[in-house]
Write an enzyme that holds these catalytic residues in place. Structure first.
Site, PDB file in Angstrom:
ATOM      1  N   ASP A  77      -4.702  14.098  -8.073  1.00 44.02           N
ATOM      2  CA  ASP A  77      -5.686  13.035  -7.922  1.00 44.02           C
ATOM      3  C   ASP A  77      -5.749  12.628  -6.455  1.00 44.02           C
ATOM      4  O   ASP A  77      -4.789  12.790  -5.708  1.00 44.02           O
ATOM      5  CB  ASP A  77      -5.369  11.831  -8.813  1.00 44.02           C
ATOM      6  CG  ASP A  77      -3.881  11.575  -8.976  1.00 44.02           C
ATOM      7  OD1 ASP A  77      -3.083  12.122  -8.192  1.00 44.02           O
ATOM      8  OD2 ASP A  77      -3.502  10.814  -9.876  1.00 44.02           O
ATOM      9  N   CYS A  89      -0.399   3.981  -5.215  1.00 42.87           N
ATOM     10  CA  CYS A  89       0.099   4.722  -6.375  1.00 42.87           C
ATOM     11  C   CYS A  89       0.643   6.081  -5.969  1.00 42.87           C
ATOM     12  O   CYS A  89       1.034   6.875  -6.812  1.00 42.87           O
ATOM     13  CB  CYS A  89      -1.005   4.878  -7.418  1.00 42.87           C
ATOM     14  SG  CYS A  89      -0.396   5.248  -9.080  1.00 42.87           S
ATOM     15  N   HIS A 105      -0.925   8.672  -4.433  1.00 41.29           N
ATOM     16  CA  HIS A 105      -1.756   9.869  -4.526  1.00 41.29           C
ATOM     17  C   HIS A 105      -1.741  10.670  -3.220  1.00 41.29           C
ATOM     18  O   HIS A 105      -2.054  11.865  -3.229  1.00 41.29           O
ATOM     19  CB  HIS A 105      -3.187   9.501  -4.916  1.00 41.29           C
ATOM     20  CG  HIS A 105      -3.302   8.925  -6.298  1.00 41.29           C
ATOM     21  ND1 HIS A 105      -4.513   8.622  -6.883  1.00 41.29           N
ATOM     22  CD2 HIS A 105      -2.358   8.599  -7.221  1.00 41.29           C
ATOM     23  CE1 HIS A 105      -4.315   8.131  -8.095  1.00 41.29           C
ATOM     24  NE2 HIS A 105      -3.009   8.103  -8.318  1.00 41.29           N
ATOM     25  N   GLU A 157      -7.700   6.395 -10.865  1.00 44.09           N
ATOM     26  CA  GLU A 157      -7.375   4.989 -11.102  1.00 44.09           C
ATOM     27  C   GLU A 157      -8.472   4.267 -11.888  1.00 44.09           C
ATOM     28  O   GLU A 157      -8.206   3.286 -12.570  1.00 44.09           O
ATOM     29  CB  GLU A 157      -7.154   4.275  -9.768  1.00 44.09           C
ATOM     30  CG  GLU A 157      -5.969   4.787  -8.970  1.00 44.09           C
ATOM     31  CD  GLU A 157      -4.630   4.456  -9.595  1.00 44.09           C
ATOM     32  OE1 GLU A 157      -4.598   3.697 -10.591  1.00 44.09           O
ATOM     33  OE2 GLU A 157      -3.613   4.965  -9.098  1.00 44.09           O
ATOM     34  N   HIS A 180       3.343  13.167 -11.071  1.00 45.77           N
ATOM     35  CA  HIS A 180       3.143  11.777 -10.649  1.00 45.77           C
ATOM     36  C   HIS A 180       4.408  11.325  -9.955  1.00 45.77           C
ATOM     37  O   HIS A 180       5.512  11.594 -10.420  1.00 45.77           O
ATOM     38  CB  HIS A 180       2.837  10.863 -11.826  1.00 45.77           C
ATOM     39  CG  HIS A 180       2.147   9.600 -11.411  1.00 45.77           C
ATOM     40  ND1 HIS A 180       2.723   8.668 -10.573  1.00 45.77           N
ATOM     41  CD2 HIS A 180       0.906   9.134 -11.691  1.00 45.77           C
ATOM     42  CE1 HIS A 180       1.872   7.676 -10.372  1.00 45.77           C
ATOM     43  NE2 HIS A 180       0.771   7.935 -11.037  1.00 45.77           N
ATOM     44  N   HIS A 182       1.711   0.705  -7.433  1.00 42.68           N
ATOM     45  CA  HIS A 182       0.633  -0.282  -7.250  1.00 42.68           C
ATOM     46  C   HIS A 182       1.095  -1.503  -6.450  1.00 42.68           C
ATOM     47  O   HIS A 182       0.347  -2.474  -6.331  1.00 42.68           O
ATOM     48  CB  HIS A 182       0.017  -0.720  -8.589  1.00 42.68           C
ATOM     49  CG  HIS A 182      -0.708   0.369  -9.308  1.00 42.68           C
ATOM     50  ND1 HIS A 182      -1.743   0.126 -10.193  1.00 42.68           N
ATOM     51  CD2 HIS A 182      -0.563   1.727  -9.279  1.00 42.68           C
ATOM     52  CE1 HIS A 182      -2.198   1.281 -10.666  1.00 42.68           C
ATOM     53  NE2 HIS A 182      -1.485   2.262 -10.134  1.00 42.68           N
TER      54      HIS A 182
END
Length: 392
Positions: free
Chosen positions: A74, A99, A101, A133, A160, A355
């Site tokens: 992502d 996050c 990415h 997101e 992730h 976050h």
């Protein structure tokens, strides 16, 4: 160690400076494309998706292909004002890769660069996906028909980052890794009135309070205790004064579960509660439940067995089994279409969660992530090596 033709740390820092929100990732896409074209690889093809203009697919043709393996990253950021104070902090006010990415993209680029210099046996398709997101970019790419023909994966992988795990450690599990999610948006419309004459009004606030209370039984009395589920209401607004009965109330929240079956059951129970509140209090109910592409991330049993066996048997890789998480990820939608596996990559920042405006991943995680996946993919493409067990 993988022989990359890119500087992983520099790439990560460059990407960290330019976070963009869902479907606005044009600068990010341009940066990635410049890196990819600089590899000057004769068996590399770039495909864009007109329906999803910030998406990009990259195919590396295999030397003796028997299948196509997909790898998704992502590329979007979050509407968060960065508070790390790093020299490579976001240059876009109010936006941050909070996050991780930027970590995801950098590992993907490291894997891609390795195989651009070492032609894979099987075809590889890298999916640079916008809008994870928000707006379910994975579903948008799939619905656009981009993952068909030469770009259709037979199996698919993604990672992730996980701040709570040590930098460079990998983790995954059989079954669901991350939950499926559904957004709740409820508007209750009654009749406003004077606080002294409640019998002449239809109190939207009281009805909203009843909904808040009653949905607490959706999980406790409908979901198996060994399955797990969440109904969280994060916002409720009603009223403007102490002596006015509000005629409208709005509630926002989320439903989360580890299986699509449980998630759909919980959606139906929330609808039933809302309808019951409407009848009980004589108010109008406008309930919107939106899941979109945020399905549970359910790892394929056969592929995950191969993945976990390889990671556990390779002494150069720090791998652990992990528990499922109620966090959501739209990679679940792609896993509902193609068999595959998602895994965590530890980035060693236990004081900051995903976050968080202060999240500062340890860049020491980058090379181990690249090395583990390049080793696994080479093994996965070699039936003889798999027949003999995991290479060390």
């Amino acid at each position: 160690m993988a022989n990359n033709s890119i500087d992983l740390i520099q790439v990560r820092r460059d990407l960290h400076k330019i976070p963009e929100l869902a479907l606005e990732e044009f600068e990010t896409q341009a940066y990635l494309k410049s890196l990819i074209t600089s590899l000057d690889c004769p068996f590399l093809t770039i495909k864009e998706v007109p329906e999803v203009p910030t998406a990009m697919l990259v195919r590396l043709a295999g030397s003796q292909p028997s299948k196509t393996i997909g790898y998704r990253t992502d590329i979007d950021g979050l509407p968060v004002e960065e508070a790390t104070g790093l020299a490579w902090s976001s240059t876009h006010p109010g936006k941050m890769h909070a996050c991780g990415h930027d970590i995801h993209m950098t590992v993907a680029m490291g894997i891609l660069a390795y195989f651009a210099n070492h032609q894979p046996k099987d075809n590889l398709v890298f999916i640079f996906q916008p809008a994870e997101e928000a707006k379910a970019g994975g579903k948008q790419i799939y619905d656009a028909g981009a993952l068909t023909g030469d770009f259709a994966p037979d199996e698919i992988y993604a990672l992730h980052d996980q701040p709570a795990m040590p930098a460079g450690q990998l983790g995954s599990r059989f079954g669901t890794l991350l939950a499926g999610t559904t957004e709740i948006k409820l508007t209750i419309t009654g009749v406003s009135g004077h606080a002294a004459y409640p019998h002449q009004a239809k109190d939207a606030l009281v009805a909203a309070a009843a909904f808040v209370t009653q949905v607490q039984t959706v999980v406790s009395r409908n979901v198996s205790p060994i399955h797990g589920g969440v109904v969280t209401l994060g916002s409720m607004h009603a009223g403007i004064a102490d002596n006015v009965i509000p005629g409208e109330a709005q509630i926002l929240g989320t439903i989360r579960a580890f299986t699509q079956t449980d998630l759909e059951m919980m959606q139906n129970r929330v609808r039933a509660v809302a309808e019951g509140v409407g009848l009980t209090y004589g108010v109008e109910i406008d309930l919107v439940l939106h899941q979109g592409g945020y399905y549970p991330v359910e790892n394929n049993p056969e592929i995950t067995t191969a993945f976990i066996d390889f990671m556990n048997d390779n002494p150069a890789i720090d791998f652990v089994d992990v528990e499922p998480s109620m966090a959501g990820e739209d990679f679940g939608y792609l896993l509902s279409k193609f068999p595959g596996t998602m895994f965590w990559l530890g980035v060693g920042d236990p004081t900051h969660s995903l976050h968080n405006a202060g999240m500062n991943p340890n860049e020491d995680a980058l090379q181990p992530g690249v090395d583990a996946m390049t080793a696994y993919l080479e093994w996965r493409m070699d039936p003889q090596a798999q027949g003999k067990g995991t290479a060390s």
